[in-house]
Enzyme design. Structure first.
Site, PDB file in Angstrom:
ATOM      1  N   ASP A  94       0.787  -1.254   0.000  1.00 14.98           N
ATOM      2  CA  ASP A  94       0.000   0.000   0.000  1.00 14.98           C
ATOM      3  C   ASP A  94       0.814   1.298   0.000  1.00 14.98           C
ATOM      4  O   ASP A  94       0.492   2.226   0.759  1.00 14.98           O
ATOM      5  CB  ASP A  94      -0.979   0.000   1.193  1.00 14.98           C
ATOM      6  N   LYS A 144      -6.915  -5.191  -2.987  1.00 12.17           N
ATOM      7  CA  LYS A 144      -7.609  -5.751  -1.815  1.00 12.17           C
ATOM      8  C   LYS A 144      -8.589  -4.734  -1.235  1.00 12.17           C
ATOM      9  O   LYS A 144      -8.467  -3.536  -1.518  1.00 12.17           O
ATOM     10  CB  LYS A 144      -6.583  -6.173  -0.751  1.00 12.17           C
ATOM     11  N   CYS A 201      -2.086  -2.860   7.596  1.00 13.37           N
ATOM     12  CA  CYS A 201      -1.953  -3.788   6.462  1.00 13.37           C
ATOM     13  C   CYS A 201      -0.619  -4.513   6.426  1.00 13.37           C
ATOM     14  O   CYS A 201      -0.556  -5.671   6.008  1.00 13.37           O
ATOM     15  CB  CYS A 201      -2.243  -3.054   5.159  1.00 13.37           C
TER      16      CYS A 201
HETATM   17  C1  VGL Z   1      -4.730   0.561   5.914  1.00  9.68           C
HETATM   18  C2  VGL Z   1      -6.191   1.518   7.406  1.00  9.68           C
HETATM   19  C3  VGL Z   1      -7.218   1.386   6.530  1.00  9.68           C
HETATM   20  C4  VGL Z   1      -3.332   0.137   5.583  1.00  9.68           C
HETATM   21  C5  VGL Z   1      -5.758   0.413   5.022  1.00  9.68           C
HETATM   22  O1  VGL Z   1      -2.955   0.092   4.388  1.00  9.68           O
HETATM   23  O2  VGL Z   1      -2.569  -0.162   6.531  1.00  9.68           O
HETATM   24  N1  VGL Z   1      -4.945   1.103   7.113  1.00  9.68           N
HETATM   25  N2  VGL Z   1      -6.992   0.831   5.329  1.00  9.68           N
END
Ligand code: VGL
Ligand code: ZN
Length: 181
Positions: free
Chosen positions: A9, A87, A128
């Protein structure tokens, strides 16, 4: 020993100026760019939510599929990425772990490519990255978390340390980028 790098991410919305920014989230990008060449396989994940996701009851809207916020940060050397995972694509699904990607099964992909060692970096340490690293260990992969190539949301102070502790407790190996063979 066949090893892969999982970049979790590294998207605009998790970097400074984004909707759910990790403090200094962009500072890990030069580290990631530097280490990519040491891996025979480079895999990325992206948070890729529908606008009406239940996930946005917990979080400010971020990484809505197809938007600028969901794109990779422009500094990331994306030409070296072999597999792009998406995802959180279902509106009922948080999709924290890259092992929950809906376009490809990460576990199947790693097994098909005979990869037993997975090195995890990216954002965010306390969500994540943690979920992905713990799933990797649980699925039987030797799992390494690159501590100078991750960054935490830290909704509560100390969440980063708690996450590291939890990952280590589950069997993840914490290493620095300079230690990667
Ligand atoms: C994430 C919070 C909400 C992440 C994703 O990538 O860690 N954190 N969605
Ligand atoms: Zn999300």
């Amino acid at each position: 020993m066949k090893k892969a790098l999982l970049i979790v991410d590294v998207q605009n919305d998790f970097c400074p100026g984004g909707a759910l920014a990790v403090k200094d989230g962009d500072k890990i990008i030069p580290v990631i760019n530097r280490i990519m060449d040491r891996f025979g396989m480079v895999i990325s994940s992206q948070d890729w939510h529908p606008a009406d996701s239940v996930h946005f009851e917990k979080w400010p809207p971020h990484c809505v599929a197809g938007t600028e916020g969901a794109e990779f940060h422009p500094d990331l050397e994306t030409n070296k990425i072999d597999l792009r995972l998406l995802k959180g694509t279902d509106n009922k699904d948080d999709g924290y772990s890259a092992f929950e990607a809906t376009n490809t099964s990460l576990a199947d992909f790693l097994r098909e490519n005979n990869i037993q060692h997975l090195y995890v970096c990216g954002l965010a340490t306390d969500y994540c990255v943690k979920a992905s690293a713990i799933d990797a260990v649980t699925q039987g992969f030797h799992t390494y978390v690159i501590t100078d190539a991750i960054g935490a949301v830290n909704a509560q102070p100390g969440d980063d340390e708690k996450a590291l502790h939890e990952m280590r407790g589950k069997g993840c190996i914490l290493i620095e980028s300079g230690e990667i063979q």
